[in-house]
Scaffold this active site. Sequence first.
Site, mmCIF file in Angstrom:
data_model
loop_
_atom_site.group_PDB
_atom_site.id
_atom_site.type_symbol
_atom_site.label_atom_id
_atom_site.label_comp_id
_atom_site.label_asym_id
_atom_site.label_seq_id
_atom_site.Cartn_x
_atom_site.Cartn_y
_atom_site.Cartn_z
ATOM 1 C CB CYS A 12 3.443 -7.185 9.672
ATOM 2 S SG CYS A 12 1.921 -6.892 8.750
ATOM 3 C CG HIS A 40 -1.829 -8.432 -1.269
ATOM 4 N ND1 HIS A 40 -1.354 -7.157 -1.114
ATOM 5 C CD2 HIS A 40 -2.937 -8.320 -2.034
ATOM 6 C CE1 HIS A 40 -2.136 -6.315 -1.752
ATOM 7 N NE2 HIS A 40 -3.116 -6.994 -2.317
ATOM 8 C CG HIS A 72 -4.549 -3.041 1.947
ATOM 9 N ND1 HIS A 72 -3.889 -4.168 1.556
ATOM 10 C CD2 HIS A 72 -5.563 -2.883 1.097
ATOM 11 C CE1 HIS A 72 -4.494 -4.668 0.508
ATOM 12 N NE2 HIS A 72 -5.502 -3.908 0.206
ATOM 13 C CB CYS A 94 -3.285 -2.425 9.637
ATOM 14 S SG CYS A 94 -1.857 -2.109 10.684
ATOM 15 C CG HIS A 122 -1.312 -0.034 -2.501
ATOM 16 N ND1 HIS A 122 -2.123 -0.262 -1.406
ATOM 17 C CD2 HIS A 122 -0.463 -1.082 -2.563
ATOM 18 C CE1 HIS A 122 -1.757 -1.393 -0.829
ATOM 19 N NE2 HIS A 122 -0.746 -1.912 -1.517
ATOM 20 C CD GLU A 124 -1.502 1.655 3.303
ATOM 21 O OE1 GLU A 124 -0.863 0.613 3.146
ATOM 22 O OE2 GLU A 124 -1.025 2.657 3.871
ATOM 23 C CB CYS A 188 3.940 0.557 9.330
ATOM 24 S SG CYS A 188 4.271 -1.105 9.840
ATOM 25 C CB SER A 260 0.399 -10.992 3.408
ATOM 26 O OG SER A 260 1.158 -10.800 2.250
HETATM 27 FE FE1 F3S Z 1 1.515 -4.658 8.534
HETATM 28 FE FE2 F3S Z 1 -0.046 -2.742 9.370
HETATM 29 FE FE3 F3S Z 1 2.479 -2.283 8.979
HETATM 30 S S1 F3S Z 1 -0.567 -4.331 7.895
HETATM 31 S S2 F3S Z 1 3.050 -3.640 7.287
HETATM 32 S S3 F3S Z 1 1.646 -3.634 10.517
HETATM 33 S S4 F3S Z 1 0.795 -0.979 8.406
#
Ligand code: F3S
Length: 282
Positions: A12, A40, A72, A94, A122, A124, A188, A260
Amino acid sequence: MEIILAKRAGFCFGVKRATQMAFEAAEKGGETYSLGPIIHSPQVVNRLEEMGVTVLKSLDDLASGTIIIRSHGVTFEELEEAVRKQLEVVDATCPFVKKAQENVQSLSAAGYDVVVVGDADHPEVQGIVSFAKGKVYVVGSGDEAARLPKMKKVGIVAQTTQSFENLKLVVLECLLKGGEIRVFNTICDATSVRQQEAMTLAREVDCMIVIGGYNSANTKRLAEVCAEFQPRTHHIETAHEIDPAWFEGVNRVGVTAGASTPKWLIDEVIERVRDFDCTKTT
Ligand code: F3S
């Protein structure tokens, strides 16, 4: 045998950015560390380790060098510690996670009790929560939100991978809790878009391969949703795990990968599946 790769398989935006930043930092050389695995994917983490990036559990014993912050994010206290120790910080958090952290910080500063919708274990979520300076609660569901105390001012944010449905249920419960309410939709859609695509693909093929770390929650979930529609679904980390028996009587194979999973791992899998194509006439 036809091999169909999902349109949005693999990295992503946030993971791609973090990985690029980590490899750039590694190429510069010098003492380089990451606080927890950068993403990950054990294969990416191993590559970085080979380039001299050491994964640390904490900053306790670190006195100098460059520290890369994973996609994260980390806690407010860990960032402060890195600054205090005058480490060079490569912040690969991110931007969507960063936004959730900033929302919590501003809500908290404005006197709101904060509710974070997500999984309390988690990293994050632990990072996001640490940006609150007042009361903060983590809830995983509407039922958990129903057990929260009454609040005068409540601000809500979500872990980036939460479903919109779950956020809505928590908001509904919080509306019953009291006066003023502010909601930041920090979800997201990268995860849900991947899941939707994978579900559609799983219905159309005879066998589905999902590539990604066994420690990656989004890859595990991807494999689960595929398995609901395609019983011949296999979750693998690398091409070496592929069993040729999976392709007996198979005409179409679907391939997808977690957020990932790097492109080179996906390419290796496709190559290997081609080798096992029993419909080939050559
Ligand atoms: Fe990826 Fe950021 Fe969304 S790491 S899953 S773009 S919150």
